[in-house]
Design an enzyme around this catalytic site. Structure first.
Site, PDB file in Angstrom:
ATOM      1  N   LYS A  59      44.053  -1.264 -29.829  1.00 24.04           N
ATOM      2  CA  LYS A  59      44.465  -0.393 -30.739  1.00 24.04           C
ATOM      3  C   LYS A  59      44.643  -0.778 -32.187  1.00 24.04           C
ATOM      4  O   LYS A  59      44.473  -0.327 -33.084  1.00 24.04           O
ATOM      5  CB  LYS A  59      45.871   0.038 -30.397  1.00 24.04           C
ATOM      6  CG  LYS A  59      46.836   0.823 -31.458  1.00 24.04           C
ATOM      7  CD  LYS A  59      47.197   2.069 -30.895  1.00 24.04           C
ATOM      8  CE  LYS A  59      47.389   3.420 -31.643  1.00 24.04           C
ATOM      9  NZ  LYS A  59      46.578   4.111 -31.716  1.00 24.04           N
ATOM     10  N   TRP A  99      42.311  -9.744 -25.703  1.00 25.52           N
ATOM     11  CA  TRP A  99      41.085  -8.958 -25.914  1.00 25.52           C
ATOM     12  C   TRP A  99      40.243 -10.273 -26.566  1.00 25.52           C
ATOM     13  O   TRP A  99      40.447 -10.758 -27.601  1.00 25.52           O
ATOM     14  CB  TRP A  99      41.490  -8.116 -27.296  1.00 25.52           C
ATOM     15  CG  TRP A  99      40.423  -7.269 -27.476  1.00 25.52           C
ATOM     16  CD1 TRP A  99      39.867  -6.032 -26.889  1.00 25.52           C
ATOM     17  CD2 TRP A  99      39.285  -7.274 -28.759  1.00 25.52           C
ATOM     18  NE1 TRP A  99      39.045  -5.432 -27.708  1.00 25.52           N
ATOM     19  CE2 TRP A  99      38.444  -6.198 -28.507  1.00 25.52           C
ATOM     20  CE3 TRP A  99      39.016  -8.453 -29.456  1.00 25.52           C
ATOM     21  CZ2 TRP A  99      37.301  -6.007 -29.296  1.00 25.52           C
ATOM     22  CZ3 TRP A  99      38.085  -8.248 -30.322  1.00 25.52           C
ATOM     23  CH2 TRP A  99      37.146  -6.953 -30.107  1.00 25.52           C
ATOM     24  N   GLU A 102      35.373  12.556 -36.444  1.00 27.12           N
ATOM     25  CA  GLU A 102      36.463  12.352 -35.561  1.00 27.12           C
ATOM     26  C   GLU A 102      36.351  13.030 -34.383  1.00 27.12           C
ATOM     27  O   GLU A 102      36.782  12.136 -33.316  1.00 27.12           O
ATOM     28  CB  GLU A 102      37.768  12.689 -36.353  1.00 27.12           C
ATOM     29  CG  GLU A 102      39.156  12.634 -35.355  1.00 27.12           C
ATOM     30  CD  GLU A 102      39.515  11.283 -35.254  1.00 27.12           C
ATOM     31  OE1 GLU A 102      38.630  10.248 -35.861  1.00 27.12           O
ATOM     32  OE2 GLU A 102      40.275  10.849 -34.797  1.00 27.12           O
ATOM     33  N   CYS A 132      45.065  -8.812 -29.192  1.00 30.89           N
ATOM     34  CA  CYS A 132      45.663  -9.777 -28.272  1.00 30.89           C
ATOM     35  C   CYS A 132      47.297  -9.399 -28.413  1.00 30.89           C
ATOM     36  O   CYS A 132      47.590  -9.141 -29.654  1.00 30.89           O
ATOM     37  CB  CYS A 132      45.606 -11.184 -28.403  1.00 30.89           C
ATOM     38  SG  CYS A 132      43.972 -11.594 -28.212  1.00 30.89           S
ATOM     39  N   ASN A 188      47.038 -15.196 -30.935  1.00 35.56           N
ATOM     40  CA  ASN A 188      46.560 -14.083 -31.337  1.00 35.56           C
ATOM     41  C   ASN A 188      45.685 -14.335 -32.650  1.00 35.56           C
ATOM     42  O   ASN A 188      46.697 -14.581 -33.385  1.00 35.56           O
ATOM     43  CB  ASN A 188      47.423 -12.862 -31.375  1.00 35.56           C
ATOM     44  CG  ASN A 188      46.912 -11.676 -32.164  1.00 35.56           C
ATOM     45  OD1 ASN A 188      45.840 -11.452 -32.025  1.00 35.56           O
ATOM     46  ND2 ASN A 188      47.736 -10.980 -32.933  1.00 35.56           N
ATOM     47  N   GLY A 189      44.347 -14.286 -32.600  1.00 29.43           N
ATOM     48  CA  GLY A 189      43.758 -14.370 -33.794  1.00 29.43           C
ATOM     49  C   GLY A 189      42.445 -15.453 -33.611  1.00 29.43           C
ATOM     50  O   GLY A 189      42.030 -15.142 -32.403  1.00 29.43           O
ATOM     51  N   ARG A 230      47.166  -3.611 -27.169  1.00 28.78           N
ATOM     52  CA  ARG A 230      46.297  -4.627 -28.147  1.00 28.78           C
ATOM     53  C   ARG A 230      45.224  -5.371 -27.476  1.00 28.78           C
ATOM     54  O   ARG A 230      44.388  -6.098 -28.151  1.00 28.78           O
ATOM     55  CB  ARG A 230      47.619  -5.686 -28.477  1.00 28.78           C
ATOM     56  CG  ARG A 230      48.575  -5.052 -29.302  1.00 28.78           C
ATOM     57  CD  ARG A 230      49.686  -6.152 -29.792  1.00 28.78           C
ATOM     58  NE  ARG A 230      48.907  -6.925 -30.730  1.00 28.78           N
ATOM     59  CZ  ARG A 230      48.862  -6.757 -32.215  1.00 28.78           C
ATOM     60  NH1 ARG A 230      49.580  -5.457 -32.593  1.00 28.78           N
ATOM     61  NH2 ARG A 230      48.510  -7.438 -32.769  1.00 28.78           N
ATOM     62  N   GLU A 256      35.006   7.229 -27.632  1.00 33.50           N
ATOM     63  CA  GLU A 256      36.141   6.089 -27.245  1.00 33.50           C
ATOM     64  C   GLU A 256      36.669   6.361 -26.092  1.00 33.50           C
ATOM     65  O   GLU A 256      36.776   5.160 -25.268  1.00 33.50           O
ATOM     66  CB  GLU A 256      37.281   6.450 -28.374  1.00 33.50           C
ATOM     67  CG  GLU A 256      37.236   5.709 -29.581  1.00 33.50           C
ATOM     68  CD  GLU A 256      38.619   5.987 -30.460  1.00 33.50           C
ATOM     69  OE1 GLU A 256      39.121   4.976 -30.927  1.00 33.50           O
ATOM     70  OE2 GLU A 256      39.177   7.211 -30.363  1.00 33.50           O
ATOM     71  N   HIS A 269      17.149  16.562 -40.371  1.00 31.74           N
ATOM     72  CA  HIS A 269      16.733  15.538 -40.763  1.00 31.74           C
ATOM     73  C   HIS A 269      16.540  14.264 -39.934  1.00 31.74           C
ATOM     74  O   HIS A 269      16.711  13.146 -40.282  1.00 31.74           O
ATOM     75  CB  HIS A 269      17.057  15.110 -42.075  1.00 31.74           C
ATOM     76  CG  HIS A 269      17.016  16.025 -43.403  1.00 31.74           C
ATOM     77  ND1 HIS A 269      15.982  16.495 -44.033  1.00 31.74           N
ATOM     78  CD2 HIS A 269      18.067  16.698 -43.850  1.00 31.74           C
ATOM     79  CE1 HIS A 269      16.280  17.286 -44.589  1.00 31.74           C
ATOM     80  NE2 HIS A 269      17.727  17.628 -44.837  1.00 31.74           N
ATOM     81  N   LYS A 317      36.470  10.545 -30.900  1.00 29.80           N
ATOM     82  CA  LYS A 317      37.498  10.553 -29.883  1.00 29.80           C
ATOM     83  C   LYS A 317      36.624  10.692 -28.718  1.00 29.80           C
ATOM     84  O   LYS A 317      37.040  10.038 -27.502  1.00 29.80           O
ATOM     85  CB  LYS A 317      38.213  11.770 -30.042  1.00 29.80           C
ATOM     86  CG  LYS A 317      39.298  11.915 -31.348  1.00 29.80           C
ATOM     87  CD  LYS A 317      40.559  11.007 -30.764  1.00 29.80           C
ATOM     88  CE  LYS A 317      40.355   9.567 -31.394  1.00 29.80           C
ATOM     89  NZ  LYS A 317      40.621   9.036 -32.791  1.00 29.80           N
TER      90      LYS A 317
HETATM   91  C1  G6P Z   1      40.737   0.185 -33.938  1.00 28.82           C
HETATM   92  C2  G6P Z   1      41.310   1.410 -32.891  1.00 28.82           C
HETATM   93  C3  G6P Z   1      41.085   2.741 -33.824  1.00 28.82           C
HETATM   94  C4  G6P Z   1      41.536   2.801 -35.281  1.00 28.82           C
HETATM   95  C5  G6P Z   1      40.977   1.548 -35.913  1.00 28.82           C
HETATM   96  C6  G6P Z   1      41.759   1.488 -37.141  1.00 28.82           C
HETATM   97  O1  G6P Z   1      39.414   0.238 -33.798  1.00 28.82           O
HETATM   98  O2  G6P Z   1      40.836   1.579 -31.981  1.00 28.82           O
HETATM   99  O3  G6P Z   1      41.663   3.677 -33.134  1.00 28.82           O
HETATM  100  O4  G6P Z   1      41.220   3.960 -35.644  1.00 28.82           O
HETATM  101  O5  G6P Z   1      41.450   0.457 -35.078  1.00 28.82           O
HETATM  102  O6  G6P Z   1      43.099   1.033 -36.948  1.00 28.82           O
HETATM  103  P1  G6P Z   1      44.343   1.267 -38.068  1.00 28.82           P
HETATM  104  O7  G6P Z   1      45.646   0.533 -37.415  1.00 28.82           O
HETATM  105  O8  G6P Z   1      43.816   0.296 -39.343  1.00 28.82           O
HETATM  106  O9  G6P Z   1      44.347   2.581 -38.318  1.00 28.82           O
END
Ligand code: G6P
Length: 615
Positions: A610, A79, A488, A2, A105-106, A27, A495, A511, A492
């Protein structure tokens, strides 16, 4: 999680609020809303609220030219946590008189009890959210004769959980009251106007003078300025800082998406991360400006992080153990809190987090603080909650990252772990001087090599993406230091393209995941020269024998790779230990290209945010 934005000043608030929300949309983007106080044209001030489900442009369409030219307002991009992403759950929420508006937010953890108490007193709720209790509680205190600031103060003292909130009232038309308790909130100082936002980026185009509220603080913003108080009502004196970021950093600069821009910024980010950190004249000496205590007292390391940051931490563990010989464990921050390792003297707890605001990582660091661990933060936001909590902070220097899928901050995090491990080696003499020198030189050559990948590969990968728009599953394989890169790469892809992808240690494929393989499942294997090269090739062959389509991230001069892989993504030949910087790039480009080709919202993928500031 948020985004909140507030304004008090002399200009029409609605446009300023929308502009601020645009910068905060990363956010959360389930719904958005704003409220302003109209003091013009009627004897009594009127509160106007407008909300819309979905992305911000839905709200923008509703804010027409006829919208009141008010100069005070608050806004929110959501969010969803409590209550579906529907308009009636979007913020701002109003009290039952419609004269108080609140954004939050929270999570208000005790909202059920508060809601029951308010309902018992006859209050009818209009949403399913936890937030709506706040305006009704404020109304209760206003009815007792409290002014707005004391009414908000009394209310926040009734709330449990973590929150950042902002309040306006039609009966107090010249002020915005804000409060922070374990969720980010910053104030921007303009000329005759003040701003309030979850992230300083949101007001960077109007002012670079900012102050981050501390937990347990309230702020009163009026056209005359800003006053800060504790939740107990004590005035607080603090001077704003001057930020060295500029507004151009938060523009796309001609790129189709922020993610693509950020992928292309990686060579520059790496250069910025190296500058001043290698001692001039002594090319093997790293100096990160951290206190000696960290290097001399550490006996074991625990690293906490989430998502992409957790993957960077896995590379960090590899280096800290293999190079510096320090026992290191990596934990999901969300798990660490509920099953922490036994406390041990000499523990260094590293929190790795791009935003510095991820609730789970922050909570894990708080736990470490209580247990007496030495705390190091690796973050892109020094001014964040993590940046301000830790004993030592390693700045990623990556500049603002807007794309929800982290790219440049990932490679910046990798660099932070390489440099940290090298400095540990210096102190502990666990690495011969010549080798250290070679590694530092290798790191310095990386930006140019990364530029080469972008120049030679981006186009080909864009073409390749056409094959995968209808693919349902991918497997990514890597071993050793490239195992986290396989994770990773898979993250990517899933996501942003919504294709299911699993990263696996190549040797583990037999396995379990091998059962999934057939000709419809591409297997992407990271097979660059080094200690595990032959092993990865064997694992890739096992996949090929099950008809999987094989994609290899391979060294550009590995001419035999084409015999094994159906498709090769060539990267420059570098020492295996440095290869994650180059192997991750084609995987970022591939994920981007597939998602962009599918016409998906690359920078704001569904359901993600994010910065996740709730548990
Ligand atoms: C969210 C984002 C990810 C990120 C993760 C950790 O889930 O969508 O892209 O890697 O948070 O965020 P940070 O700011 O702690 O690296």
């Amino acid at each position: 999680m948020c985004g909140i934005f507030g304004y008090v000043g002399f200009r029409p608030a609605a446009r300023i609020l929308l502009n601020g929300l645009r910068k905060l949309e990363y956010r959360g983007y389930d719904s958005a809303g704003l409220a302003v106080i109209d003091t013009i044209g009627s004897t009594q001030a009127v509160l106007h609220r407008i909300r819309a489900k979905g992305k911000l442009h839905n709200l923008e369409h509703r804010v027409t030219a006829h919208f009141p030219p008010a100069t005070v307002g608050i806004s929110h991009t959501r969010w969803a946590t409590h209550g579906k992403a529907e308009e009636h759950n979007a913020h701002p929420h109003l009290d039952y008189t419609g004269r108080v508006a609140v954004i939050q937010n929270g999570i208000v953890e005790n909202y059920r009890l508060l809601r029951q108490q308010l309902q018992a007193a006859g209050v009818v709720f209009a949403s399913d959210t936890d937030t709506e209790v706040i305006p009704h509680l404020i109304r209760h205190w206003l009815n007792q004769g409290y002014d707005l600031l004391p009414a908000v103060q009394a209310t926040v003292n009734q709330l449990e959980g973590s929150f950042a909130l902002a309040v306006i009232s039609a009966d107090h038309p010249q002020e915005v009251i804000a409060a922070r308790h374990h969720a980010p909130l910053a104030i921007g100082y303009g000329q005759g106007e003040s701003f309030l936002a979850s992230d300083v980026c949101a007001f960077l185009d109007v002012t670079n003078r900012a102050l981050v509220l501390e937990n347990g603080e309230l702020a009163r913003l009026t056209p005359a300025g800003v006053e800060i108080f504790t939740f107990a009502g004590q005035p607080v004196k603090r001077t704003p800082m001057v930020l060295d970021w500029n507004p151009v950093m938060v523009e796309k600069q001609g790129y189709r998406h922020f993610m693509l821009k950020e992928i292309y910024e990686q060579p520059a980010t790496l250069r910025a991360g190296l500058v001043d950190r290698i001692q001039p004249g002594s090319p093997q000496l790293v100096n990160l400006g951290l206190r000696d205590h960290l290097f001399t007292q550490t006996r074991q390391i625990h690293i906490v992080g989430c998502g992409t940051s957790w993957h960077a931490a896995l590379v960090g563990k590899f280096l800290l153990e293999q190079w510096a010989q320090i026992p290191t464990q990596v934990h999901y921050a969300s798990e660490y809190r509920y099953s922490p390792p036994p406390p041990q003297p000499g523990s260094l707890l590293i929190g790795v987090t791009q935003s510095g605001e991820t609730a789970d990582t922050l909570a894990a660091l708080h736990l470490g603080q209580q247990r007496g661990d030495y705390l190091l933060g690796i973050t892109n936001r020094r001014e964040s909650s993590v940046g301000r909590l830790v004993h030592e902070c390693l700045d990623l220097r990556a500049g603002v990252e807007i794309g929800v899928a982290a790219t440049k901050t990932f490679t910046a995090q990798l660099l932070a772990f390489y440099l940290l491990s090298l400095e540990f080696c210096q102190h502990r003499q666990t690495m011969p001087l010549e080798y250290r020198e070679a590694i530092v030189q290798g790191l310095q050559q990386l930006p140019a090599l990364m530029e080469g990948i972008l120049e030679s590969q981006a186009r080909a990968i864009e073409e390749l993406a056409h094959r995968y728009t209808d693919t349902r599953d991918f497997i990514y394989l890597g071993r050793g230091i490239n195992y986290p890169i396989a994770l990773e790469g898979a993250l990517k892809l899933k996501e942003i393209s919504y294709i299911h992808a699993e990263g696996y240690p190549a040797g583990e494929m037999k396995h379990g995941p091998i059962a999934l393989l057939d000709r419809h499942v591409p297997v992407v294997a990271i097979a660059v020269p080094g200690g595990v090269y032959e092993k990865v090739l064997s694992n890739a062959q096992e996949a090929k024998a099950r008809d999987a389509q094989l994609v290899g991230v391979v060294a550009a001069d590995d001419y035999s790779a084409t015999e094994i892989f159906d498709i090769c993504l060539p990267v420059p030949t570098v020492p295996e230990i440095l290869s994650p910087f180059v192997t991750v790039m084609p995987l970022q480009l591939l994920a981007y290209a597939v998602a962009a080709l599918k016409g998906l919202d690359v920078d704001q993928p569904r359901n993600l945010a994010k910065s996740v500031t709730v548990e």
